[in-house]
Motif scaffolding. Sequence first.
Motif, PDB file in Angstrom:
ATOM      1  N   TRP A  82     142.787  25.647 102.547  1.00 37.40           N
ATOM      2  CA  TRP A  82     141.323  25.751 102.533  1.00 37.40           C
ATOM      3  C   TRP A  82     140.676  24.372 102.671  1.00 37.40           C
ATOM      4  O   TRP A  82     139.622  24.240 103.290  1.00 37.40           O
ATOM      5  N   GLN A  83     141.337  23.340 102.119  1.00 42.65           N
ATOM      6  CA  GLN A  83     140.804  21.984 102.254  1.00 42.65           C
ATOM      7  C   GLN A  83     140.984  21.473 103.683  1.00 42.65           C
ATOM      8  O   GLN A  83     140.131  20.755 104.206  1.00 42.65           O
ATOM      9  N   GLN A  85     140.907  23.374 106.340  1.00 45.66           N
ATOM     10  CA  GLN A  85     139.861  24.056 107.108  1.00 45.66           C
ATOM     11  C   GLN A  85     138.491  23.446 106.834  1.00 45.66           C
ATOM     12  O   GLN A  85     137.693  23.235 107.748  1.00 45.66           O
ATOM     13  N   ALA A  86     138.216  23.151 105.569  1.00 45.98           N
ATOM     14  CA  ALA A  86     136.933  22.537 105.210  1.00 45.98           C
ATOM     15  C   ALA A  86     136.794  21.165 105.870  1.00 45.98           C
ATOM     16  O   ALA A  86     135.716  20.804 106.368  1.00 45.98           O
ATOM     17  N   VAL A  89     136.047  21.693 109.639  1.00 47.92           N
ATOM     18  CA  VAL A  89     134.656  22.121 109.852  1.00 47.92           C
ATOM     19  C   VAL A  89     133.695  20.962 109.593  1.00 47.92           C
ATOM     20  O   VAL A  89     132.769  20.725 110.371  1.00 47.92           O
ATOM     21  N   SER A  90     133.923  20.216 108.514  1.00 50.39           N
ATOM     22  CA  SER A  90     133.005  19.117 108.193  1.00 50.39           C
ATOM     23  C   SER A  90     133.061  18.020 109.256  1.00 50.39           C
ATOM     24  O   SER A  90     132.031  17.429 109.595  1.00 50.39           O
ATOM     25  N   VAL A 155     129.260  15.891 100.891  1.00 49.06           N
ATOM     26  CA  VAL A 155     130.523  16.624 100.718  1.00 49.06           C
ATOM     27  C   VAL A 155     131.694  15.776 101.209  1.00 49.06           C
ATOM     28  O   VAL A 155     132.738  15.702 100.550  1.00 49.06           O
ATOM     29  N   HIS A 156     131.522  15.127 102.359  1.00 53.70           N
ATOM     30  CA  HIS A 156     132.579  14.281 102.935  1.00 53.70           C
ATOM     31  C   HIS A 156     132.949  13.141 101.977  1.00 53.70           C
ATOM     32  O   HIS A 156     134.127  12.888 101.716  1.00 53.70           O
ATOM     33  N   ALA A 159     134.665  14.500  98.853  1.00 53.14           N
ATOM     34  CA  ALA A 159     136.065  14.841  99.136  1.00 53.14           C
ATOM     35  C   ALA A 159     136.926  13.581  99.224  1.00 53.14           C
ATOM     36  O   ALA A 159     138.052  13.550  98.693  1.00 53.14           O
TER      37      ALA A 159
END
Length: 181
Positions: A82-83, A85-86, A89-90, A155-156, A159
Motif C-alpha cells: 500500500w505504501q 502504491q501511495a 500515486v503521490s 504527505v510526501h 512519508a
Amino acid sequence: MPKPPGYRPPARALHWLVALAVLSMIPAGLVMTREGIPRPLQDALFLFHKNLGALLIPVILVRIAYRLTHPPPPLPDTVPAWQRQAAAVSHVLLYLLLVIMPLSGFVRVRAGGFPIELLDRLGLGPWIGKSPALAGLAENVHATAAFVLIGVLAVHIAAACHHALIRRDGVWSRMWPIRGA
C-alpha cells in the motif's frame, strides 16, 4: 540491513533544486496575495515568485525527462504494497502539479497583461495575448493546484520523515543529496 540502491546524482540534484525552489515559492505565493501587505514587499514577492516560476519550467521538464529515461531504484522489500502504491500515486501527482503550477502561473501573468521580467529581458515575448477571462481561469487553476500541491507535499515530506526517523529503512537516504547520510 543492507542499504537500498539510491537515486543517481543527477536525480538527487534535480529533486533538491526543485524542492528548494518550490518550498521557497509557496510562502512567497501565499504572502504576496494577502490584503494589507506593504506594496514594496508585495512587489518583491511577485518578482521573485513569477521569475523563479519561469526558471523552473525548463528544470521541471528536464527532471521529468530524466525520470522517464532513468527509472527510480526499487523500494526495499520491507515497504508494504500500500505504501508502494501511495508513493507511485503521490509521485505522479507531484510531477503533474509541477507542470500545472508554472504553466498556469505563466498563463495567468501573461493573459493578465503583466511582465515576466526575466523572460522579457531574454527577448522571449508574451506568447499569449491579454485576456481577462483566460487570466481568471488560469488564476483559479493556479490557486487550486497550489493547495493540492501543498497537501501532496505535506504527505510526501511526512512519508520521507517516517522512513528516516521511524522505520530507518534507507528509503530517506536514497534521495538525500549526500549518499552516505
